[in-house]
Design a protein around this motif. Sequence first.
Motif, PDB file in Angstrom:
ATOM      1  N   PRO A  69       0.825  -1.208   0.000  1.00  0.00           N
ATOM      2  CA  PRO A  69       0.000   0.000   0.000  1.00  0.00           C
ATOM      3  C   PRO A  69       0.865   1.265   0.000  1.00  0.00           C
ATOM      4  CG  PRO A  69      -0.726  -1.554   1.687  1.00  0.00           C
ATOM      5  CD  PRO A  69       0.567  -2.076   1.160  1.00  0.00           C
ATOM      6  N   ARG A  70       0.337   2.337  -0.571  1.00  0.00           N
ATOM      7  CA  ARG A  70       1.089   3.583  -0.707  1.00  0.00           C
ATOM      8  C   ARG A  70       1.572   4.105   0.635  1.00  0.00           C
ATOM      9  NH1 ARG A  70      -0.535   8.728  -0.408  1.00  0.00           N
ATOM     10  NH2 ARG A  70      -2.715   8.098  -0.281  1.00  0.00           N
ATOM     11  N   LYS A  96       2.677   2.586   3.101  1.00  0.00           N
ATOM     12  CA  LYS A  96       3.826   1.858   3.642  1.00  0.00           C
ATOM     13  C   LYS A  96       5.162   2.481   3.222  1.00  0.00           C
ATOM     14  CE  LYS A  96       1.753  -1.587   5.811  1.00  0.00           C
ATOM     15  NZ  LYS A  96       1.926  -1.809   7.276  1.00  0.00           N
TER      16      LYS A  96
END
Length: 301
Positions: free
Chosen positions: A250-251, A253
């Motif tokens: 996911p972005r 992260k």
Amino acid sequence: MGGDLADVRVWASELDAVHGRFVHRFSRSEPRESALAYMRGLIAPLQRKNGWTLAEEASHGGPDRIQRMLNRIEWDADEVLDDVRRYVVDNLGDQDAVLIVDDTGFLKKGTRSAGVQRQYSGTAGRTENCQIGVFLAYATGRGRTLTDRRLYLPTSWTDDRERCRRAGIDDGVAFETKVAMAKAMVHRAIADRIPFRWVTADAAYGFSKCWRYELEQADVFHVMATTRHDTVVTRWALDHPVHDLFPGLPRQKWKRRSCGEGAHGRRVYDWARVEVRPWHREDRRHWVLARRSVSRPEEIS
């Protein structure tokens, strides 16, 4: 070199102090004086540094004295290295220090210098006729310096004992990989009780699972670069390719962080980590850390 007269005096005084650490390794006054002249020449702002330019800086009539000190007078370079290493620890020693393993190439024209052959040189960025040295650096918040070194001898040398003898290489010197040399230098630092907390190296060394395991067994913390073809143990697979861990993250992260100043300003990247080997030890955690280009997000290291 910049600075005022007071700075110059401090430098000169400290250089004398360094020289005093190992001057007893030379039995006569001439090599003692030549060793100090050699050191002064190495830190002088000379465009080129060779026997002639260092001799000129020392006001010698020619390079004979310095060359004699390097080539013909008997002294033990490893003993001098021990003295210098103790000086480094006394002045820069830190329990949070980092040991950095890396190699570099020295371009050569001929075929007689020990270990020379056509091989990849990081200095030149291509395959060249060169020697390769493997080095151990010591870095702390107060400074950084080299503390150990090995000359890499390819099999083209170690398989030709007569060639080795002509270059002054003892018959007992066998072929060693660069990773084996790196291991030996880190083992020596541990045996000598050099204070440090981390070991780091690029992918030429970090790709060795064997060495990473040995560092782990010795309870040495490490950050080692590796290649996209390396595999790790995860919750999902025993041989999970590291390059498959990050494309689906996911972005949120990814965290944008700087890794310091470079030649063209601050070096900013996106960073993410994925835990691996989750069941190994409760008191130790393992991660794969990825660095992604901000302008070219398909480029992940």
